[in-house]
Write a protein that holds these residues in place. Structure first.
Motif, PDB file in Angstrom:
ATOM      1  N   LEU A  13       7.236 -13.576  13.823  1.00 39.69           N
ATOM      2  CA  LEU A  13       7.255 -12.251  13.204  1.00 39.69           C
ATOM      3  C   LEU A  13       7.748 -12.328  11.764  1.00 39.69           C
ATOM      4  O   LEU A  13       7.227 -11.634  10.874  1.00 39.69           O
ATOM      5  CB  LEU A  13       8.148 -11.309  14.022  1.00 39.69           C
ATOM      6  N   SER A  14       8.737 -13.174  11.513  1.00 38.97           N
ATOM      7  CA  SER A  14       9.255 -13.315  10.152  1.00 38.97           C
ATOM      8  C   SER A  14       8.228 -13.953   9.226  1.00 38.97           C
ATOM      9  O   SER A  14       8.057 -13.519   8.072  1.00 38.97           O
ATOM     10  CB  SER A  14      10.545 -14.147  10.172  1.00 38.97           C
ATOM     11  N   SER A  15       7.527 -14.977   9.690  1.00 43.53           N
ATOM     12  CA  SER A  15       6.546 -15.655   8.847  1.00 43.53           C
ATOM     13  C   SER A  15       5.359 -14.750   8.532  1.00 43.53           C
ATOM     14  O   SER A  15       4.834 -14.758   7.414  1.00 43.53           O
ATOM     15  CB  SER A  15       6.056 -16.932   9.536  1.00 43.53           C
ATOM     16  N   LEU A  16       4.933 -13.975   9.505  1.00 44.13           N
ATOM     17  CA  LEU A  16       3.814 -13.065   9.264  1.00 44.13           C
ATOM     18  C   LEU A  16       4.170 -11.958   8.277  1.00 44.13           C
ATOM     19  O   LEU A  16       3.276 -11.351   7.675  1.00 44.13           O
ATOM     20  CB  LEU A  16       3.350 -12.445  10.579  1.00 44.13           C
ATOM     21  N   GLN A  17       5.476 -11.707   8.104  1.00 43.14           N
ATOM     22  CA  GLN A  17       5.910 -10.655   7.187  1.00 43.14           C
ATOM     23  C   GLN A  17       6.566 -11.209   5.924  1.00 43.14           C
ATOM     24  O   GLN A  17       7.205 -10.455   5.189  1.00 43.14           O
ATOM     25  CB  GLN A  17       6.900  -9.720   7.906  1.00 43.14           C
ATOM     26  N   ALA A  18       6.420 -12.503   5.671  1.00 41.27           N
ATOM     27  CA  ALA A  18       7.017 -13.112   4.478  1.00 41.27           C
ATOM     28  C   ALA A  18       6.375 -12.535   3.224  1.00 41.27           C
ATOM     29  O   ALA A  18       5.150 -12.527   3.089  1.00 41.27           O
ATOM     30  CB  ALA A  18       6.846 -14.629   4.523  1.00 41.27           C
ATOM     31  N   PHE A  19       7.205 -12.084   2.311  1.00 38.00           N
ATOM     32  CA  PHE A  19       6.677 -11.442   1.101  1.00 38.00           C
ATOM     33  C   PHE A  19       7.394 -11.884  -0.173  1.00 38.00           C
ATOM     34  O   PHE A  19       6.745 -12.173  -1.188  1.00 38.00           O
ATOM     35  CB  PHE A  19       6.777  -9.917   1.237  1.00 38.00           C
ATOM     36  N   ASP A  20       8.735 -11.930  -0.151  1.00 38.06           N
ATOM     37  CA  ASP A  20       9.488 -12.101  -1.395  1.00 38.06           C
ATOM     38  C   ASP A  20       9.193 -13.429  -2.085  1.00 38.06           C
ATOM     39  O   ASP A  20       8.972 -13.471  -3.311  1.00 38.06           O
ATOM     40  CB  ASP A  20      10.988 -11.968  -1.127  1.00 38.06           C
ATOM     41  N   LEU A  21       9.136 -14.523  -1.335  1.00 35.26           N
ATOM     42  CA  LEU A  21       8.843 -15.816  -1.953  1.00 35.26           C
ATOM     43  C   LEU A  21       7.432 -15.863  -2.535  1.00 35.26           C
ATOM     44  O   LEU A  21       7.212 -16.422  -3.616  1.00 35.26           O
ATOM     45  CB  LEU A  21       9.029 -16.941  -0.933  1.00 35.26           C
ATOM     46  N   ILE A  22       6.480 -15.268  -1.824  1.00 31.02           N
ATOM     47  CA  ILE A  22       5.103 -15.244  -2.329  1.00 31.02           C
ATOM     48  C   ILE A  22       5.030 -14.438  -3.615  1.00 31.02           C
ATOM     49  O   ILE A  22       4.372 -14.834  -4.591  1.00 31.02           O
ATOM     50  CB  ILE A  22       4.153 -14.665  -1.268  1.00 31.02           C
ATOM     51  N   ARG A  23       5.720 -13.314  -3.646  1.00 27.69           N
ATOM     52  CA  ARG A  23       5.682 -12.440  -4.829  1.00 27.69           C
ATOM     53  C   ARG A  23       6.308 -13.124  -6.039  1.00 27.69           C
ATOM     54  O   ARG A  23       5.814 -12.968  -7.174  1.00 27.69           O
ATOM     55  CB  ARG A  23       6.427 -11.129  -4.514  1.00 27.69           C
ATOM     56  N   ILE A  24       7.378 -13.869  -5.855  1.00 26.90           N
ATOM     57  CA  ILE A  24       8.074 -14.481  -6.981  1.00 26.90           C
ATOM     58  C   ILE A  24       7.378 -15.756  -7.446  1.00 26.90           C
ATOM     59  O   ILE A  24       7.169 -15.956  -8.646  1.00 26.90           O
ATOM     60  CB  ILE A  24       9.540 -14.787  -6.594  1.00 26.90           C
ATOM     61  N   MET A  25       6.978 -16.608  -6.501  1.00 25.52           N
ATOM     62  CA  MET A  25       6.481 -17.926  -6.876  1.00 25.52           C
ATOM     63  C   MET A  25       4.992 -17.915  -7.219  1.00 25.52           C
ATOM     64  O   MET A  25       4.549 -18.679  -8.080  1.00 25.52           O
ATOM     65  CB  MET A  25       6.755 -18.920  -5.744  1.00 25.52           C
ATOM     66  N   THR A  26       4.214 -17.083  -6.553  1.00 23.04           N
ATOM     67  CA  THR A  26       2.765 -17.005  -6.822  1.00 23.04           C
ATOM     68  C   THR A  26       2.368 -15.538  -6.918  1.00 23.04           C
ATOM     69  O   THR A  26       1.766 -14.987  -5.987  1.00 23.04           O
ATOM     70  CB  THR A  26       1.960 -17.710  -5.719  1.00 23.04           C
ATOM     71  N   PRO A  27       2.697 -14.865  -8.029  1.00 20.10           N
ATOM     72  CA  PRO A  27       2.452 -13.413  -8.120  1.00 20.10           C
ATOM     73  C   PRO A  27       0.979 -13.028  -8.043  1.00 20.10           C
ATOM     74  O   PRO A  27       0.656 -11.917  -7.623  1.00 20.10           O
ATOM     75  CB  PRO A  27       3.052 -13.049  -9.486  1.00 20.10           C
ATOM     76  N   LEU A  28       0.078 -13.931  -8.435  1.00 22.87           N
ATOM     77  CA  LEU A  28      -1.354 -13.616  -8.355  1.00 22.87           C
ATOM     78  C   LEU A  28      -1.929 -13.886  -6.971  1.00 22.87           C
ATOM     79  O   LEU A  28      -3.078 -13.529  -6.698  1.00 22.87           O
ATOM     80  CB  LEU A  28      -2.125 -14.423  -9.405  1.00 22.87           C
ATOM     81  N   GLY A  29      -1.173 -14.534  -6.098  1.00 21.40           N
ATOM     82  CA  GLY A  29      -1.662 -14.824  -4.755  1.00 21.40           C
ATOM     83  C   GLY A  29      -2.749 -15.864  -4.710  1.00 21.40           C
ATOM     84  O   GLY A  29      -3.571 -15.873  -3.784  1.00 21.40           O
ATOM     85  N   THR A  30      -2.774 -16.779  -5.685  1.00 18.82           N
ATOM     86  CA  THR A  30      -3.812 -17.809  -5.728  1.00 18.82           C
ATOM     87  C   THR A  30      -3.583 -18.834  -4.631  1.00 18.82           C
ATOM     88  O   THR A  30      -2.698 -19.683  -4.706  1.00 18.82           O
ATOM     89  CB  THR A  30      -3.805 -18.523  -7.096  1.00 18.82           C
ATOM     90  N   GLY A  31      -4.371 -18.733  -3.568  1.00 18.75           N
ATOM     91  CA  GLY A  31      -4.232 -19.654  -2.441  1.00 18.75           C
ATOM     92  C   GLY A  31      -3.109 -19.316  -1.501  1.00 18.75           C
ATOM     93  O   GLY A  31      -2.936 -19.997  -0.484  1.00 18.75           O
ATOM     94  N   THR A  32      -2.313 -18.287  -1.804  1.00 18.55           N
ATOM     95  CA  THR A  32      -1.158 -17.949  -0.959  1.00 18.55           C
ATOM     96  C   THR A  32      -1.193 -16.497  -0.500  1.00 18.55           C
ATOM     97  O   THR A  32      -0.170 -15.981  -0.043  1.00 18.55           O
ATOM     98  CB  THR A  32       0.143 -18.202  -1.732  1.00 18.55           C
ATOM     99  N   SER A  33      -2.321 -15.843  -0.613  1.00 15.12           N
ATOM    100  CA  SER A  33      -2.411 -14.430  -0.264  1.00 15.12           C
ATOM    101  C   SER A  33      -2.524 -14.278   1.250  1.00 15.12           C
ATOM    102  O   SER A  33      -3.597 -14.427   1.834  1.00 15.12           O
ATOM    103  CB  SER A  33      -3.612 -13.781  -0.966  1.00 15.12           C
ATOM    104  N   THR A  34      -1.406 -14.001   1.909  1.00 13.70           N
ATOM    105  CA  THR A  34      -1.399 -13.709   3.331  1.00 13.70           C
ATOM    106  C   THR A  34      -1.750 -12.229   3.544  1.00 13.70           C
ATOM    107  O   THR A  34      -1.967 -11.480   2.579  1.00 13.70           O
ATOM    108  CB  THR A  34      -0.033 -14.026   3.938  1.00 13.70           C
ATOM    109  N   LEU A  35      -1.771 -11.806   4.784  1.00 18.10           N
ATOM    110  CA  LEU A  35      -2.148 -10.426   5.073  1.00 18.10           C
ATOM    111  C   LEU A  35      -1.207  -9.431   4.410  1.00 18.10           C
ATOM    112  O   LEU A  35      -1.647  -8.455   3.794  1.00 18.10           O
ATOM    113  CB  LEU A  35      -2.178 -10.200   6.589  1.00 18.10           C
ATOM    114  N   ILE A  36       0.090  -9.681   4.532  1.00 17.65           N
ATOM    115  CA  ILE A  36       1.033  -8.708   3.986  1.00 17.65           C
ATOM    116  C   ILE A  36       0.995  -8.693   2.462  1.00 17.65           C
ATOM    117  O   ILE A  36       1.176  -7.652   1.831  1.00 17.65           O
ATOM    118  CB  ILE A  36       2.464  -8.992   4.508  1.00 17.65           C
ATOM    119  N   TYR A  37       0.718  -9.860   1.848  1.00 14.43           N
ATOM    120  CA  TYR A  37       0.635  -9.876   0.392  1.00 14.43           C
ATOM    121  C   TYR A  37      -0.685  -9.281  -0.092  1.00 14.43           C
ATOM    122  O   TYR A  37      -0.743  -8.685  -1.174  1.00 14.43           O
ATOM    123  CB  TYR A  37       0.790 -11.294  -0.141  1.00 14.43           C
ATOM    124  N   GLU A  38      -1.713  -9.406   0.716  1.00 18.00           N
ATOM    125  CA  GLU A  38      -2.993  -8.754   0.383  1.00 18.00           C
ATOM    126  C   GLU A  38      -2.839  -7.235   0.438  1.00 18.00           C
ATOM    127  O   GLU A  38      -3.456  -6.510  -0.365  1.00 18.00           O
ATOM    128  CB  GLU A  38      -4.079  -9.209   1.355  1.00 18.00           C
TER     129      GLU A  38
END
Length: 316
Positions: free
Chosen positions: A247-272
């Motif tokens: 459940l935590s991994s499926l809702q991971a957001f903060d690291l994706i937002r900070i490290m890859t703000p454009l979501g290039t190759g890291t756009s999960t469902l919650i970041y999409e």
């Protein structure tokens, strides 16, 4: 004394069955019920307002053609869902979500168990080691992301400086989609490793010592004791970690937002969901539909784990 007199004193079976009903709705029972309502009702109201109301409101938004900030919206039924599953983004986003969740959960649990075995040893310095291992979990995801961005920076990062010392070029972690996802998985596992280690450590310390001593007296080695005794007895802990980490991994957001703000190759469902609603698209209805898909996946995964995985859990 006749049988008829005894029956009159005791009462008929129907009369005997009525007495518990009178006691069940006594004044004390009503008082306990109102005390329960006094404590539980405010919490239930807050849960309904801040949890279930947004859930149903989001479901309503998913059927609208609505741009964020617009005062008008048009009901389009299931077109948002059809547009998502019919687009090229759906396989990419779902695949990235699956890879990220599978690797982060698996690595966190396996490495966490190994670290817990090391921390369970009775040697000097284990208290400090336990604190050091658990510390990244309580740190801010924003701070952790910024620190690791400096480490992975191909021009000025610590890792690139170390690789240049070995005569190697630093990989382009942020530009390559596969490397960006690898980088994100490494950081996420590092941050959440302490949580799995501490939970597993608590499970290891609760194992019955007499069983382990009896197995040792029977000639079972350390590996055999771990595989045949410790690991099965840790199944409730493993089951708990499996649910919480997925459940935590499926809702991971903060690291994706900070490290890859454009979501290039890291756009999960919650970041999409974030990119579609608050990025360049402002497609609130389309974003709500993706969030509903994420909710259904979370619900299905949890039900499957409780329905099937829990059968292999040994509550002894």
């Amino acid at each position: 004394m006749s049988d008829l007199t005894i029956q009159r004193r005791r009462g008929t079976p129907a009369q005997q069955n009525q007495n518990p009903k009178r006691r069940r709705f006594s004044g004390r029972s009503r008082r306990d019920f109102f005390i329960f309502l006094a404590f539980a009702l405010p919490n239930l109201i807050l849960i309904g307002i801040f949890t279930y109301r947004p859930l149903f409101t989001n479901l309503q938004y998913s059927f609208l053609d609505w741009t964020l900030g617009s005062k008008t919206a048009r009901n389009i039924g299931f077109e948002n869902y059809a547009a998502f599953f019919g687009s090229d983004d759906a396989p990419r986003v779902l695949g990235t979500t699956g890879i990220f969740t599978l690797l982060t959960v698996g690595l966190s649990m396996v490495l966490g168990l190994l670290v817990a075995l090391a921390l369970n040893a009775k040697v000097r310095g284990t208290t400090f080691a336990r604190s050091a291992v658990f510390a990244p979990y309580v740190l801010s995801g924003v701070g952790v992301g910024l620190v690791w961005m400096f480490i992975f920076d191909p021009g000025y990062g610590i890792l690139s400086w170390f690789l240049r010392g070995l005569g190697m070029a630093s990989p382009q972690w942020f530009n390559d989609p596969q490397l960006a996802l690898t980088m994100l998985i490494i950081v996420y596992v590092w941050k959440n490793l302490g949580y799995c280690a501490v939970v597993y450590l608590a499970g290891l310390q609760s194992l019955p010592s007499d069983v382990m001593e009896a197995a040792a007296l029977d000639g079972a080695g350390a590996t055999r004791r771990f595989m045949s005794i410790s690991l099965p007895l840790l199944s409730p802990t493993t089951f708990f970690l499996l649910i919480t980490t997925i459940l935590s991994s499926l809702q991971a957001f903060d690291l994706i937002r900070i490290m890859t703000p454009l979501g290039t190759g890291t756009s999960t469902l919650i970041y999409e969901v974030y990119l579609q609603a608050f990025g360049a698209y402002n497609r609130a209805g389309y974003s709500a539909a993706i969030s509903v898909v994420l909710f259904v996946i979370l619900l299905v995964v949890t039900v499957i784990q409780i329905r099937f995985v829990e059968r292999k859990v040994h509550y002894a």
